[in-house]
Motif scaffolding. Sequence first.
Motif, PDB file in Angstrom:
ATOM      1  N   LYS A 204     -17.861 -34.954  56.313  1.00 35.59           N
ATOM      2  CA  LYS A 204     -16.453 -34.511  56.358  1.00 35.59           C
ATOM      3  C   LYS A 204     -16.140 -33.827  57.685  1.00 35.59           C
ATOM      4  O   LYS A 204     -15.080 -34.030  58.264  1.00 35.59           O
ATOM      5  CB  LYS A 204     -16.140 -33.565  55.187  1.00 35.59           C
ATOM      6  N   GLU A 205     -17.065 -33.005  58.173  1.00 34.03           N
ATOM      7  CA  GLU A 205     -16.873 -32.331  59.459  1.00 34.03           C
ATOM      8  C   GLU A 205     -16.927 -33.330  60.615  1.00 34.03           C
ATOM      9  O   GLU A 205     -16.286 -33.125  61.642  1.00 34.03           O
ATOM     10  CB  GLU A 205     -17.947 -31.269  59.672  1.00 34.03           C
TER      11      GLU A 205
ATOM     12  N   GLU B  26     -15.936 -36.527  60.531  1.00 30.81           N
ATOM     13  CA  GLU B  26     -14.846 -37.516  60.523  1.00 30.81           C
ATOM     14  C   GLU B  26     -13.856 -37.379  61.680  1.00 30.81           C
ATOM     15  O   GLU B  26     -13.596 -38.359  62.374  1.00 30.81           O
ATOM     16  CB  GLU B  26     -14.102 -37.476  59.179  1.00 30.81           C
TER      17      GLU B  26
ATOM     18  N   LEU C  39     -23.874 -34.004  63.043  1.00 30.39           N
ATOM     19  CA  LEU C  39     -23.220 -33.579  61.807  1.00 30.39           C
ATOM     20  C   LEU C  39     -23.481 -34.586  60.685  1.00 30.39           C
ATOM     21  O   LEU C  39     -23.809 -34.206  59.559  1.00 30.39           O
ATOM     22  CB  LEU C  39     -21.717 -33.406  62.024  1.00 30.39           C
TER      23      LEU C  39
ATOM     24  N   ARG D 287     -23.132 -33.727  56.848  1.00 29.66           N
ATOM     25  CA  ARG D 287     -21.839 -33.045  56.991  1.00 29.66           C
ATOM     26  C   ARG D 287     -20.776 -34.041  57.454  1.00 29.66           C
ATOM     27  O   ARG D 287     -20.082 -33.839  58.440  1.00 29.66           O
ATOM     28  CB  ARG D 287     -21.991 -31.881  57.965  1.00 29.66           C
TER      29      ARG D 287
ATOM     30  N   LYS E 224     -22.425 -34.833  68.868  1.00 30.00           N
ATOM     31  CA  LYS E 224     -22.111 -33.845  67.830  1.00 30.00           C
ATOM     32  C   LYS E 224     -21.792 -34.533  66.507  1.00 30.00           C
ATOM     33  O   LYS E 224     -22.264 -34.107  65.448  1.00 30.00           O
ATOM     34  CB  LYS E 224     -20.944 -32.960  68.278  1.00 30.00           C
TER      35      LYS E 224
END
Length: 186
Positions: A158-159, A161, A151, A156, A147
């Motif tokens: 930031k999501e 991290e 991301l 994406r 996942k």
Amino acid sequence: FFFQAEDGIRDYKVTGVQTCALPILNSQIADYSLLLAQAKQQLGDTAGAEQTYRTLLTAQPREIRALKGLTDLWLAQGRGTEAINLVQRHLTQAVEYEKSGESADLISLQLLLGEIYVAQQRYDDAFPLYDLAIAANQADFRPLLAKAMLLQQQGRAKEAEPLWQQVIDRAPVQYKDQIKSMSSRN
């Protein structure tokens, strides 16, 4: 290379490689069957590779490496729908195995199906599979890794991290440095 097959010796010429005789490989031994399938695929015998993977899956239906090899072959041939259907059938069987008290590697099958969806850019189908796998086994780092990678691939970061930190926390020691390196790529 020379491969002995049921119908005799097949001669494959590979530039710069000495030819050698390889005995027929026992399809009941997964490692050898996988090597045979990979060799056939590399030599352009995709039908032979497919048959070898299918034979191994018939003998050992839970052999995830054979399932992955066959689905990768099909994806390379543009047969993504067939790959999805095959893994979905194996997932259904795995659920039945677990219901009857037998062990089944549901997470690996979910991850494989997710990988196929990602290869076909069906991200909305991949994310729920990864979430199911994460919920099913909180100790397994692989669904979190899949996942987080998806991301990150989609920009994406930031999501991704917080997932990367969870992956690092859960991963076996031998993988932590590699995962840290992967997580820092944006």
